[in-house]
Design a protein around this motif. Structure first.
Motif, PDB file in Angstrom:
ATOM      1  N   PHE A  96       0.848  -1.188   0.000  1.00 49.15           N
ATOM      2  CA  PHE A  96       0.000   0.000   0.000  1.00 49.15           C
ATOM      3  C   PHE A  96       0.880   1.233   0.000  1.00 49.15           C
ATOM      4  CE2 PHE A  96      -2.288   3.289   2.419  1.00 49.15           C
ATOM      5  CZ  PHE A  96      -3.392   3.444   1.603  1.00 49.15           C
ATOM      6  N   VAL A  97       0.637   2.166  -0.934  1.00 53.73           N
ATOM      7  CA  VAL A  97       1.456   3.369  -1.058  1.00 53.73           C
ATOM      8  C   VAL A  97       0.754   4.571  -0.420  1.00 53.73           C
ATOM      9  CG1 VAL A  97       2.589   4.944  -2.678  1.00 53.73           C
ATOM     10  CG2 VAL A  97       2.572   2.496  -3.133  1.00 53.73           C
ATOM     11  N   GLY A  98      -0.542   4.722  -0.659  1.00 56.31           N
ATOM     12  CA  GLY A  98      -1.256   5.860  -0.095  1.00 56.31           C
ATOM     13  C   GLY A  98      -2.680   5.929  -0.610  1.00 56.31           C
ATOM     14  N   THR A  99      -3.391   6.984  -0.203  1.00 55.03           N
ATOM     15  CA  THR A  99      -4.792   7.164  -0.538  1.00 55.03           C
ATOM     16  C   THR A  99      -5.022   8.570  -1.060  1.00 55.03           C
ATOM     17  OG1 THR A  99      -5.476   5.622   1.163  1.00 55.03           O
ATOM     18  CG2 THR A  99      -7.133   7.130   0.407  1.00 55.03           C
ATOM     19  N   TYR A 100      -5.911   8.682  -2.063  1.00 51.15           N
ATOM     20  CA  TYR A 100      -6.390   9.976  -2.532  1.00 51.15           C
ATOM     21  C   TYR A 100      -7.880  10.028  -2.233  1.00 51.15           C
ATOM     22  CZ  TYR A 100      -7.980  13.744  -5.542  1.00 51.15           C
ATOM     23  OH  TYR A 100      -8.575  14.891  -6.002  1.00 51.15           O
ATOM     24  N   ILE A 101      -8.282  11.002  -1.408  1.00 51.17           N
ATOM     25  CA  ILE A 101      -9.694  11.181  -1.083  1.00 51.17           C
ATOM     26  C   ILE A 101     -10.167  12.428  -1.809  1.00 51.17           C
ATOM     27  CG2 ILE A 101     -11.361  11.570   0.762  1.00 51.17           C
ATOM     28  CD1 ILE A 101      -9.345  10.212   2.651  1.00 51.17           C
ATOM     29  N   PRO A 102     -11.184  12.295  -2.680  1.00 50.93           N
ATOM     30  CA  PRO A 102     -11.664  13.461  -3.425  1.00 50.93           C
ATOM     31  C   PRO A 102     -12.289  14.482  -2.489  1.00 50.93           C
ATOM     32  CG  PRO A 102     -13.119  11.600  -3.788  1.00 50.93           C
ATOM     33  CD  PRO A 102     -11.961  11.095  -3.000  1.00 50.93           C
ATOM     34  N   SER A 103     -12.104  15.749  -2.812  1.00 45.68           N
ATOM     35  CA  SER A 103     -12.662  16.790  -1.955  1.00 45.68           C
ATOM     36  C   SER A 103     -13.982  17.291  -2.459  1.00 45.68           C
ATOM     37  CB  SER A 103     -11.687  17.954  -1.827  1.00 45.68           C
ATOM     38  OG  SER A 103     -11.348  18.444  -3.100  1.00 45.68           O
TER      39      SER A 103
END
Length: 139
Positions: free
Chosen positions: A132-139
């Protein structure tokens, strides 16, 4: 007044003379007695501290991931990669689906947010080691 009369009246007994300089008990120094006067003991050397630093990583930090596949360096395998993205529904997806269901008056519109990538969280993974590298949460 004598001593028995003082005790009957509630007065404390008279103080006894203490020795001016009592000898210290032998347990002050444990098993290591102090050195004799005039003997110089060299100071103990402090243990060495080693600091290991890593070079700054190239690519984007995990906080700078985008909604799609992003080029970065994997922190697990230290390779330059383009991330693999899995889109998963989040609370925002469920809220938009419920709002569309209420506004539309039927359940036909509630499936739309589950088909749109912009309403989902993007989880980034390394294609080489599957970390797992990371997460992008839409704003």
């Amino acid at each position: 007044m004598d001593a028995t009369m003082e005790n009957k009246m509630g007065l404390p007994p008279p103080y006894e003379q203490a020795h001016p300089n009592p000898a210290p008990p032998p347990s002050y120094f444990g098993s290591n007695p102090p050195p004799p006067p005039g003997m110089v003991i060299p100071p103990a050397t402090a243990p060495r501290t080693t600091v290991i630093t890593s070079p700054p990583s190239s690519g984007l930090a995990p906080g700078k991931l985008g909604p799609g596949p992003t080029g970065t360096t994997c922190v697990t395998c230290n390779k330059s990669i383009v991330t693999r993205v899995d889109y998963v529904p989040n609370n925002r997806t469920h809220i938009i689906s419920a709002a569309l269901c209420v506004l539309a008056g039927c359940c036909c519109g509630c499936f739309v947010p589950y088909c749109m990538r912009s309403c989902k969280t993007a989880n980034h993974y390394c294609p080489n080691c599957q970390a797992f590298v990371g997460t992008y949460i839409p704003s």
